[in-house]
Motif scaffolding. Structure first.
Motif, short mmCIF file in Angstrom:
data_model
loop_
_atom_site.label_atom_id
_atom_site.label_comp_id
_atom_site.label_asym_id
_atom_site.label_seq_id
_atom_site.Cartn_x
_atom_site.Cartn_y
_atom_site.Cartn_z
N HIS A 1 -2.05 -6.05 -12.38
CA HIS A 1 -2.15 -6.07 -13.84
C HIS A 1 -0.79 -6.25 -14.47
CE1 HIS A 1 -4.27 -5.52 -17.61
NE2 HIS A 1 -3.19 -4.89 -18.01
N LYS B 1 -3.32 0.28 -11.72
CA LYS B 1 -4.15 -0.88 -11.39
C LYS B 1 -3.28 -2.01 -10.81
CE LYS B 1 -7.34 -1.67 -14.55
NZ LYS B 1 -7.88 -2.14 -15.84
N TYR C 1 -11.94 -4.36 -26.21
CA TYR C 1 -11.10 -3.79 -25.16
C TYR C 1 -9.64 -4.05 -25.48
CZ TYR C 1 -15.35 -3.40 -22.40
OH TYR C 1 -16.59 -3.07 -21.95
N THR D 1 -10.23 -6.27 -15.33
CA THR D 1 -9.33 -5.51 -16.21
C THR D 1 -10.02 -4.38 -16.95
OG1 THR D 1 -9.66 -7.23 -17.86
CG2 THR D 1 -7.58 -7.28 -16.68
N THR D 2 -11.34 -4.47 -17.12
CA THR D 2 -12.00 -3.43 -17.94
C THR D 2 -12.72 -2.37 -17.10
OG1 THR D 2 -13.88 -4.93 -18.15
CG2 THR D 2 -12.32 -4.90 -19.96
N GLY E 1 -6.98 -3.07 -20.89
CA GLY E 1 -8.38 -3.30 -20.56
C GLY E 1 -9.25 -2.11 -20.89
N LYS F 1 -9.57 -17.14 -23.26
CA LYS F 1 -10.35 -15.95 -22.92
C LYS F 1 -10.33 -14.93 -24.06
CE LYS F 1 -10.04 -12.04 -19.78
NZ LYS F 1 -11.39 -11.53 -19.81
N GLY G 1 3.66 -6.33 -13.78
CA GLY G 1 4.68 -6.52 -12.76
C GLY G 1 5.32 -5.21 -12.33
N ASP H 1 -13.77 -17.02 -14.41
CA ASP H 1 -13.80 -15.91 -15.36
C ASP H 1 -12.78 -14.84 -15.00
OD1 ASP H 1 -15.01 -15.26 -13.03
OD2 ASP H 1 -16.85 -14.45 -13.92
N ALA H 2 -11.76 -15.21 -14.22
CA ALA H 2 -10.76 -14.23 -13.78
C ALA H 2 -10.14 -13.55 -14.99
CB ALA H 2 -9.69 -14.92 -12.95
N ALA H 3 -10.07 -12.23 -14.89
CA ALA H 3 -9.57 -11.47 -16.03
C ALA H 3 -8.07 -11.29 -15.98
CB ALA H 3 -10.26 -10.12 -16.06
N ASN I 1 4.94 -13.62 -16.08
CA ASN I 1 5.75 -13.06 -15.02
C ASN I 1 6.22 -14.21 -14.14
OD1 ASN I 1 6.86 -11.74 -12.88
ND2 ASN I 1 5.32 -10.13 -12.86
N TRP J 1 2.17 2.65 -16.77
CA TRP J 1 1.22 3.73 -16.62
C TRP J 1 -0.04 3.38 -15.84
CZ3 TRP J 1 0.83 7.15 -21.61
CH2 TRP J 1 2.09 7.75 -21.83
N MET J 2 -0.24 2.11 -15.57
CA MET J 2 -1.50 1.79 -14.95
C MET J 2 -1.34 1.65 -13.45
SD MET J 2 -3.30 -0.42 -17.77
CE MET J 2 -4.18 -1.12 -16.51
N ARG K 1 -4.23 -12.78 -14.55
CA ARG K 1 -3.58 -13.96 -14.01
C ARG K 1 -2.58 -13.59 -12.93
NH1 ARG K 1 -7.03 -17.64 -14.86
NH2 ARG K 1 -5.61 -19.39 -14.77
N ASN K 2 -2.39 -12.31 -12.71
CA ASN K 2 -1.55 -11.92 -11.59
C ASN K 2 -2.40 -12.03 -10.34
OD1 ASN K 2 0.68 -11.46 -13.10
ND2 ASN K 2 0.34 -9.27 -13.29
N ALA L 1 -14.81 -10.86 -13.29
CA ALA L 1 -14.68 -10.86 -14.74
C ALA L 1 -14.38 -9.47 -15.29
CB ALA L 1 -15.96 -11.40 -15.36
#
Lengths: 602, 318
Positions: free
Chosen positions: A116, A113, B81, A263-264, B86, B56, A118, A190-192, B40, A110-111, A194-195, A260
């Motif tokens: 986020h 984005k 969140y 994702t939010t 998110g 995290k 696969g 601070d990467a939110a 993945n 559904w996203m 990992r993809n 950072a």
């Protein structure tokens, strides 16, 4: 009296509903329509690239390449005359709104984005574009935002040329700076998410330093000019372009969130800007997203006035919405496809899922270390019959975990149904027929349940007791990761230039799971490791193909797992939607499907 | 009365804490890992990546530390969140809660009014044609799985008759109006109401039949009171006590939502949200939903107890 009141209440409620249900007025008029019909013909032909045209050539080293190029020819077709009674009128223009359940089924998420999940590429790719696309049948790499990609001699430096004249939804020019920006936006301590920008990013020079906060930029990604950038790799990668097929580019000038907050942020659902054929209009959380044409789209403004994605939790709900006419497209499972395929109101799209399904054996168990036992499982199950009777033909038997027939060895062993041979092999191996096992699976569809019930029955015939246990994916993975299981049923995806050897290699440091010295499945096979290494190191497509076939031959002969099939998946669209394309690519693609050409006809 | 309410509210605070503690422990101890969705292999997720994510999200802390962190954050009004998407948990809760309250509220209202009315109606006509047919039909309502009822409703009223839309809350591309919302809510709400109304009808019928045979009803009749006064003021009021209990227990459903019907009618409510959160081991979302549910259940119990005193004047709270 009281009942009359109750009935009245019920009726009035029903009436209110009916009143609100403004059914479209259908007035049958008999008219003579004379209109020149402009038909868009998509012709596929072998590479004809003119000097003046933006080059769309995939150059692979040491190989004369022919690339299929899609040429769009617009030509005027004969006048269409419909004659009934002499009343002249202008035909009402057909509303160019296409509503679909684009995230129904296994390719959906559904996203919208990027980076986020696969899956979800079907919808995401309408708004954002990737550097590299897959062809419409998911077999070749074709130009996306990048029109060419060329390696240096040792495949450590790749030069990407970008498409000319591409603009963002807000009219700004798309440049190579946006590519570098996107790569760096995703990487950092601070990467939110990992993809990353590309698959296997740790092979890109400077990526790890950026991730660790030791550098402000990724040194290995350099902008040469507005339409050229280079990627420097630590180890040679002859198929690096394949790592870029999920590389959605984001606009440097419009992104207003940090690494950072990736994702939010609500940017993706309130004000996303992409280079795709459609741009954002409105999003009703968990209900639908509306898009309108991107007038700057490089291949011309889309014909549809609106493209809408409606979210369905359940496939049945989507199918009912399709039949009722509320939506014009959805993914459907095999039984629905079978029922609707001859219905003139619909058009059926089908293709291999490119996800292999098989029974996995836990090689930590001593009995699975015996090849005879593993082969007995394959001889015991009549795969073609299950395909025919349970799957109604909608699956293809496989020799190995590889879902691509192009990489299957010739005359591979299909382990034709032979229960006597299975019993013989089991007897030789000293099989204990009192052993009770459970087949864990995360597949919950009726089809999968029926297939597993068939496996159980066939295995019981030869004295292997294995009862299917369905569970949700989280629990399934927990059990498999624990290493304490006997047999399980799973799916495995691979790409035409990508066979994830991390799952099968005993010693590779980057393998996903598995104790030291063994694979995820508990084996340690130096011979297989060598074959996988050779495949990953193969330079030319020919070498790669030969090495991948060798890997599959080993898988097939050794029967490391119980290879079963690749199933067929389906999508159904209303017959009114013209020039439409759907292919059930893993994760939804992204694939070259030209949504800018889709339109609603009569 | 005021003191009673205050005492009950104060007692509920530790209860609420214990409930959240238990749910937190259960959610965390359930097999599965919220990081699963990040694995993945095709994109090269490595063990190092998982370690990073684990840190995290604070997934490596001991259970108690994680609970205290969650509680401290929640007390400051921040529910966190969602791991999966998110999205801010508080916002999503409010969004879904509104949708579910609307759907469940309408269906509970319809179910109560129609159910109690029919219950009274058939109890006054015991063993009549109406009694047999309505009681018989109520068995279908009680025994039909919600999913089947939903598909049936959608097929008949949307696909075949085109009277209602095929799910969703709004007509896509049209401005949001009350009419449009009612048009969309009518079918799922009526389907849901069938389930509650059959239950309420049967309870009311049973309870009424018992009350009607009481001496005080005979007395009321012999006093020459009008029949509707006897039924409504003397019989129904006394018969309502068990029905109120059942309705009170249903209030929980106002926030819990109806998973199957929300799913089939594409109604973005709490039921499908909870399912989604549990499947993804999305702890912040699971905890958010449970917090709201627990508060509502405790509140509903209090309200039910207070309603007893309204229905039955013999019950007094001091």
């Amino acid at each position: 009296m009281t009942v009359a009141l109750g009935v009245l209440v019920a009726l009035s409620l029903l009436g209110a509903g009916c009143g609100a249900a403004a059914t479209p007025e259908v007035v049958e008029k008999e008219v003579v329509v004379e209109k020149p019909v402009v038909q868009t013909v998509v012709v596929e032909k072998e590479k004809v690239v003119k000097e003046t045209v933006v080059e769309t050539v995939v150059v692979e080293k040491e190989k004369p390449v022919t690339v299929k190029e899609t040429v769009v020819v617009e030509k005027e077709v004969v006048k269409e005359v419909e004659k009934k009674v002499v009343v002249t009128a202008t035909p009402a223009p057909v509303e160019q709104v296409l509503i679909g359940g684009f995230d129904v089924g296994p390719g959906g998420d559904w996203m919208a984005k990027p980076y986020h999940a696969g899956a979800g590429n079907i919808w995401r790719s309408k708004i954002f574009s990737t550097l590299v696309l897959m062809s419409k049948d998911f077999t070749e790499h074709v130009p996306g935002l990048a029109v060419s990609w060329e390696p240096n001699d040792d495949y450590t430096l790749w030069t990407f040329k970008l498409r000319k004249g591409v603009k963002w939804h807000d009219g700004e020019d798309f440049t190579a700076n946006d590519v570098k920006f996107t790569a760096e936006l995703l990487a950092g301590p601070d990467a939110a998410t990992r993809n990353q920008f590309v698959a296997n990013p740790s092979n890109v020079v400077g990526w790890q330093e950026k991730m660790d906060g030791k550098a402000d930029e990724i040194a290995g990604i350099q902008v040469v000019d507005d339409l050229t950038f280079t990627v420097e790799l630590i180890r040679p990668d002859p198929r690096f372009y394949d790592n870029c097929r999920s590389s959605y580019i984001l606009p440097e000038h419009a992104v207003d969130f940090t690494t950072a907050d990736y994702t939010t942020t609500d940017w993706f659902e309130t004000r996303p800007i992409g280079t795709g054929p459609f741009k954002f209009l409105n999003y009703e959380k968990d209900q639908y997203m509306e898009l309108v044409p991107n007038e700057y789209y490089w291949n011309g403004k889309p014909k549809l006035d609106k493209l809408v994605n409606r979210y369905f939790v359940d496939e049945t709900a989507a199918v009912l919405a399709l039949i009722s006419g509320d939506i014009q497209f959805t993914y459907v499972s095999g039984d629905v496809a079978n029922r609707l395929k001859d219905d003139p109101r619909f058009q059926l799209f089908e293709g291999p899922s490119y996800v292999s399904n098989f029974l996995i054996f836990n090689h930590r168990r001593p009995w699975w270390q015996d090849k005879r036992v593993r082969q007995a499982v394959l001889y015991a199950i009549d795969v073609p019959t299950i395909i025919e009777q349970v799957y109604l033909g909608a699956a293809v038997q496989i020799p190995s975990p590889d879902p691509y027939p192009a990489f299957w060895p010739e005359n591979f062993n299909t382990y034709d149904y032979n229960p006597d041979k299975a019993r013989e092999l089991l007897a030789e191996a000293g099989w204990d027929s009192s052993r009770q096992m459970e087949i864990y699976t995360y597949y919950s569809s009726q089809l999968a349940k029926d297939a597993l019930a068939a496996f159980q029955a066939y295995l019981a015939e030869v004295g292997i007791n294995a009862a299917p246990v369905a569970m949700e994916p989280a629990s399934w993975r927990q059990i498999i990761n624990s290493g304490d299981w006997d047999i399980a049923y799973r799916g495995f995806g691979a790409g035409p230039a990508n066979f994830p050897s991390v799952w099968y290699h005993s010693t590779r440091p980057d393998r996903v799971m598995g104790d030291d010295g063994v694979t995820y499945y508990g084996w340690n096979l130096p011979e297989l490791d060598a074959l996988l290494d050779a495949m990953d190191a193969a330079l030319t497509p020919e070498e790669f193909r030969a090495a991948r076939i060798a890997v599959n031959k080993y898988f097939n002969e050794e029967a490391l797992h119980g290879w079963i099939w690749v199933s067929t998946r389906y999508g159904i669209a209303s017959a009114k939607v013209k020039d439409f394309w759907f292919f059930p690519a893993p994760g939804g693609g992204p694939i070259e499907e030209h949504p800018e050409l889709w339109y609603i006809g009569e | 009365m005021g003191r009673y309410v205050l005492r009950r509210v104060l007692i509920n605070i530790p209860v609420l804490l214990v409930v959240t503690m238990i749910v937190f422990a259960l959610a965390v101890l359930a097999p599965g890992d919220p990081l699963d969705q990040y694995i993945n292999p095709e994109l090269g997720t490595t063990k190092a990546d998982l370690v990073h994510l684990r840190a995290k999200f604070g997934l490596d802390d001991p259970l108690a530390v994680r609970y205290v962190k969650w509680l401290a954050q929640t007390l400051r009004g921040n529910l966190g969140y969602r791991y999966k998407t998110g999205d801010p948990v508080g916002e999503i809760l409010w969004l879904r809660l509104k949708n579910t309250l609307l759907l469940m509220g309408i269906s509970l209202f319809l179910g109560t009014i129609i159910g109690v009315t029919l219950g009274v109606f058939v109890s006054l006509r015991q063993y009549s044609f109406w009694d047999f047919s309505l009681t018989g039909l109520s068995f279908i309502g009680l025994s039909m799985p919600a999913f089947i009822a939903g598909i049936f409703g959608l097929y008949v009223f949307s696909v075949r008759l085109h009277l209602f839309p095929s799910g969703g809350m709004w007509t896509i591309g049209k401005p949001h109006t009350v009419e449009d919302l009612l048009y969309h809510v009518a079918l799922p709400a009526c389907t849901l109401a069938i389930f509650s109304l059959t239950t309420y009808m049967r309870y009311t019928r049973f309870s009424m039949l018992e009350v009607i045979q009481q001496d005080y009803i005979r007395t009321a009749r012999s006093k020459g009171l009008k029949e509707h006064t006897v039924v409504l003021r003397h019989a129904l009021r006394n018969a309502m006590l068990p029905v109120v209990t059942i309705i009170g227990l249903s209030i929980r459903g106002l926030v819990a939502g109806a998973l199957f019907l929300e799913t089939i009618y594409s109604w973005p409510g709490m039921g499908s949200l909870f399912m989604d959160a549990v499947t993804a081991r999305d702890y912040p979302m699971i905890m958010g939903i449970n917090l709201v549910s627990a508060i509502v259940v405790l509140g509903a119990n209090l309200l039910t107890d207070l309603a007893y005193s309204v229905v039955d004047p013999r019950i007094r709270y001091d």
